[in-house]
Design an enzyme around this catalytic site. Structure first.
Site, PDB file in Angstrom:
ATOM      1  N   HIS A   1      -7.228  -5.982  -0.620  1.00  0.00           N
ATOM      2  CA  HIS A   1      -6.125  -5.038  -0.671  1.00  0.00           C
ATOM      3  C   HIS A   1      -4.799  -5.764  -0.553  1.00  0.00           C
ATOM      4  O   HIS A   1      -4.544  -6.436   0.439  1.00  0.00           O
ATOM      5  CB  HIS A   1      -6.291  -4.036   0.476  1.00  0.00           C
ATOM      6  CG  HIS A   1      -5.297  -2.926   0.466  1.00  0.00           C
ATOM      7  ND1 HIS A   1      -4.784  -2.384  -0.697  1.00  0.00           N
ATOM      8  CD2 HIS A   1      -4.703  -2.233   1.485  1.00  0.00           C
ATOM      9  CE1 HIS A   1      -3.945  -1.409  -0.394  1.00  0.00           C
ATOM     10  NE2 HIS A   1      -3.874  -1.311   0.922  1.00  0.00           N
TER      11      HIS A   1
ATOM     12  N   SER B   1       0.826  -1.191   0.000  1.00  0.00           N
ATOM     13  CA  SER B   1       0.000   0.000   0.000  1.00  0.00           C
ATOM     14  C   SER B   1       0.872   1.257   0.000  1.00  0.00           C
ATOM     15  O   SER B   1       1.721   1.419  -0.869  1.00  0.00           O
ATOM     16  CB  SER B   1      -0.957  -0.061   1.190  1.00  0.00           C
ATOM     17  OG  SER B   1      -2.010   0.858   1.059  1.00  0.00           O
TER      18      SER B   1
ATOM     19  N   ASP C   1      -8.777  -4.099  -6.066  1.00  0.00           N
ATOM     20  CA  ASP C   1      -8.249  -3.554  -4.814  1.00  0.00           C
ATOM     21  C   ASP C   1      -9.029  -2.294  -4.452  1.00  0.00           C
ATOM     22  O   ASP C   1      -9.159  -1.381  -5.263  1.00  0.00           O
ATOM     23  CB  ASP C   1      -6.762  -3.214  -4.991  1.00  0.00           C
ATOM     24  CG  ASP C   1      -6.057  -2.902  -3.674  1.00  0.00           C
ATOM     25  OD1 ASP C   1      -6.590  -2.093  -2.889  1.00  0.00           O
ATOM     26  OD2 ASP C   1      -4.962  -3.452  -3.454  1.00  0.00           O
TER      27      ASP C   1
END
Length: 519
Positions: A488, A233, A460
Site C-alpha cells: 500500500h 491513501s 495495492d
C-alpha cells in the site's frame, strides 16, 4: 501498525504543556498567505465561508512548545467547528513540526497525512516522516502535521469502551440466517449510537471538506503562500479536496495510493475488496512455492480455497489464543487483511496461519489487534471511531438496509472469492449512522491548480491501481506515476525510481513525465 496504510470500509471487519515559543515560521509573503479564501462554490454541502468571518483564524499565531519528542515542536491551531457558522465555536487541532535541517535554502512547510481516515498525522510525523523521509527533502522543508478534527489529539471522536469494542470486532460478518443478520445490524446500530452519545456535537463537522479548509488555515498561519503536501491513501482524497477548494493555492501535491472521489460507497467497497484479492493472490503465489506454506503448495486458487475453509472452520468453532480471547472468523479475516498492506508482513502471516490452522490463534489475533489499534490493556485508539465518522459523513451509505448487502454479496464474491462475502456485509456500517452525509461522489478537476503528482501501485490492496489512474485523469493538472509492485502506497518503500521522481518534484517543482513507470 503501518500508519501509511489506511482506507477502511468497516470497523466490524474491521496535554497541553507550557507555551515556550510564539510566532509563525518564515517563508513566503506573509501578507499574501494570510488572506482568507476567496468566495467560490461549496464542495459537497459545506457552505463557502466568508472572508471576514474567518479572518481571526487566518491571522492567528501558533505558540510552539516542546513536544517531549526530541527535535519536534507542538502547537494548537484553532479552526471553526462549523465553517458555515464560524461564530458557533472553535475546534482545537494538534499540530507538530520539525524544522528544516539544511543545507540548502528552506522551501517552506511540507504537510503530511498518512490516511485513514482516522490516522494520526502527528504520530506519523513524529514516528516516521519527520525522521524517515529522504534527507534532501527534510533538509529543505519544515516537516509539519496536523491531526484532522476528530482524530487522535484533535478532539477525538469516541464511541465504545474497550470491552464493547472487543465484542464489536467479533460479531459474525458472514451471517447465515436472519438471527445473525439481525445481530450484525444491531452491532452497527450500537456503534453508531455510542458515537452519537459520546461525540454528537462533533459528528456533523468531521468531513473531509472541513479538514481541507483547516489545512488552508494552517498553510496561512505557517506563512506559506501555497500548500506543499504529501498525502497517502485517504490523504489523497483530502489533498484532492483541498485542490478543488483552493486550486490557486496548490503548490506541490503528492497523492500516493490514490482514492477515486467519483465513486459511490458501494463501488469503493467493492473495488477495495478486489484490491485485497489481488494482494492475497500475490501473497499466495509466494507462499505456495514454500514447502511449509500453511495453505498448501498446489496453486494460488487452491490456497484461496484453503483459506476459505479455514475461515468457515473458525466461524463454526473459534480457536483459543494465549490472550484468553477466542479467534473467530471476523478477527481471523481482519488479521489476514492487515498483513496484505505490506509484503514485509507475509512471513508473519504464514506463521500466524500455520499456528491458527493448528488450533492456536494468537498470531492472527495480534495482526487484527494491530489493525484496530487495540492496546495490551484492552483499550483502543480512536482510529476506528474517526474512520467511521468521516467515511459516513463524506458519502451516502452503500446500502439502505441488510437486503442491499445480501444482494451485493455475489458481486463482491466475484471481486474476491476469499474476502467478498465478509466485506460485502461490512459495507453495511454507515447505514445506521446518526448524522446524514454531507458529501456526494463527484469528479475532481481542480482547474487552475499547479501540476499534481498522483502515485499508484499496481497491486495495492487498499487503494486499487485503477483509482490512481482515474484521479490523475480527473485532475486537470494531474500526472500519473506508477509503481509496479506490492503493498500500500509507494513513496519510501524501497523503489529508488519512485523516490527519485517524487523528491525531484518536491525539491524542484517538476513532476515526472505523465505515465512514468517504476519497479
Amino acid at each position: 501498525m503501518d500508519s501509511r496504510r489506511l482506507l477502511r470500509t468497516s470497523a466490524t471487519a474491521l496535554a497541553a504543556a507550557g507555551l515556550i515559543l510564539s510566532g509563525c515560521t518564515g517563508g513566503g509573503d506573509a501578507a499574501a498567505s494570510r488572506t482568507t479564501p476567496s468566495a467560490r462554490p461549496a464542495v459537497g454541502s459545506a457552505a463557502s465561508p466568508g472572508a471576514a468571518a474567518l479572518k481571526k483564524y487566518y491571522a492567528q499565531k501558533l505558540a510552539w512548545r516542546d513536544c517531549g519528542v526530541p527535535g519536534f515542536q507542538c502547537a494548537t491551531l484553532l479552526a471553526p467547528l462549523d465553517y458555515a457558522k464560524p461564530e458557533a465555536g472553535d475546534v482545537k487541532l494538534a499540530v507538530s513540526r520539525i524544522r528544516a535541517t539544511g543545507p540548502g535554502k528552506r522551501l517552506g512547510s511540507l504537510l503530511v497525512n498518512p490516511g485513514g481516515p482516522g490516522g494520526s498525522a502527528v504520530g506519523y510525523l513524529q514516528g516516521y516522516a519527520g525522521i524517515g523521509y529522504p534527507a534532501p527533502v527534510r533538509a529543505r522543508y519544515d516537516m509539519v502535521a496536523v491531526d484532522p478534527r476528530g482524530v487522535a489529539r484533535s478532539e477525538p471522536v469516541e464511541c465504545l469502551t474497550g470491552p464493547q469494542m472487543d465484542a464489536y470486532t467479533q460479531v459474525d460478518q458472514t451471517p447465515d440466517d436472519t438471527a445473525e443478520i439481525n445481530a450484525l445490524s444491531a452491532s452497527f446500530k450500537e456503534f453508531a449510537a455510542g458515537c452519537a452519545k459520546k461525540s454528537g456535537t462533533a459528528l456533523p463537522h468531521v468531513s473531509t471538506v472541513e479538514t481541507a479548509r483547516d489545512m488552508d488555515v494552517l498553510r496561512a498561519v505557517l506563512g506559506d503562500r501555497k500548500l506543499t503536501y504529501v498525502g497517502a491513501s485517504y490523504g489523497t482524497f483530502l489533498g484532492a479536496t483541498y485542490a478543488e477548494l483552493f486550486p490557486d493555492r496548490v503548490g506541490r501535491l503528492v497523492l500516493d495510493g490514490a482514492m477515486d472521489p467519483s465513486l459511490p460507497a458501494v463501488d469503493l467497497n467493492r473495488d477495495q475488496t478486489a484490491g485485497f484479492e489481488t494482494a492475497f493472490r500475490a501473497f499466495a503465489a509466494d507462499c505456495v512455492r514454500m514447502p511449509d506454506c500453511p495453505l498448501g503448495t498446489e496453486s494460488v486458487p487452491a490456497a484461496g480455497a484453503a483459506l476459505k475453509r479455514f475461515f468457515r472452520d473458525v466461524d463454526a468453532k473459534p480457536v483459543p489464543t494465549d490472550e484468553g480471547r477466542e479467534l473467530g472468523e471476523s478477527l481471523a479475516t481482519t488479521g489476514v487483511i492487515a498483513a496484505m498492506y505490506d509484503e514485509s508482513a507475509w512471513p508473519q502471516l504464514r506463521e500466524a496461519l500455520t499456528r491458527a490452522i493448528g488450533g492456536e490463534g494468537s498470531g492472527l489475533l495480534a495482526l487484527a489487534d494491530g489493525y484496530y489499534e487495540r492496546e495490551a490493556d484492552g483499550t483502543y485508539a480512536n482510529l476506528m471511531f474517526a474512520n467511521a465518522a468521516v467515511n459516513c459523513l463524506d458519502l451516502p451509505p452503500a446500502y439502505t438496509g441488510p437486503a442491499g448487502a445480501r444482494q451485493a454479496v455475489p458481486s463482491f464474491e466475484k471481486a474476491s472469492p476469499v474476502f467478498g462475502e465478509s466485506l460485502a456485509w461490512a459495507a453495511l456500517n454507515c447505514t445506521y449512522w446518526p448524522t446524514p452525509p454531507t458529501g456526494t461522489p463527484h469528479r475532481i478537476a481542480a482547474d487552475g491548480a499547479a501540476p499534481i503528482l498522483v502515485v499508484g501501485t499496481t497491486r495495492d490492496p487498499a487503494t486499487p491501481y485503477q483509482w490512481a489512474v482515474s484521479l490523475a485523469d480527473q485532475l486537470s493538472s494531474g500526472t500519473l506515476l506508477t509503481y509496479e509492485g506490492d503493498g500500500h502506497t509507494a513513496y519510501g518503500r524501497g523503489s529508488d525510481c519512485i523516490d527519485t521522481a517524487i523528491n525531484a518534484y518536491l525539491l524542484e517543482g517538476t513532476p515526472p513525465n505523465d505515465g512514468k513507470r517504476c519497479s
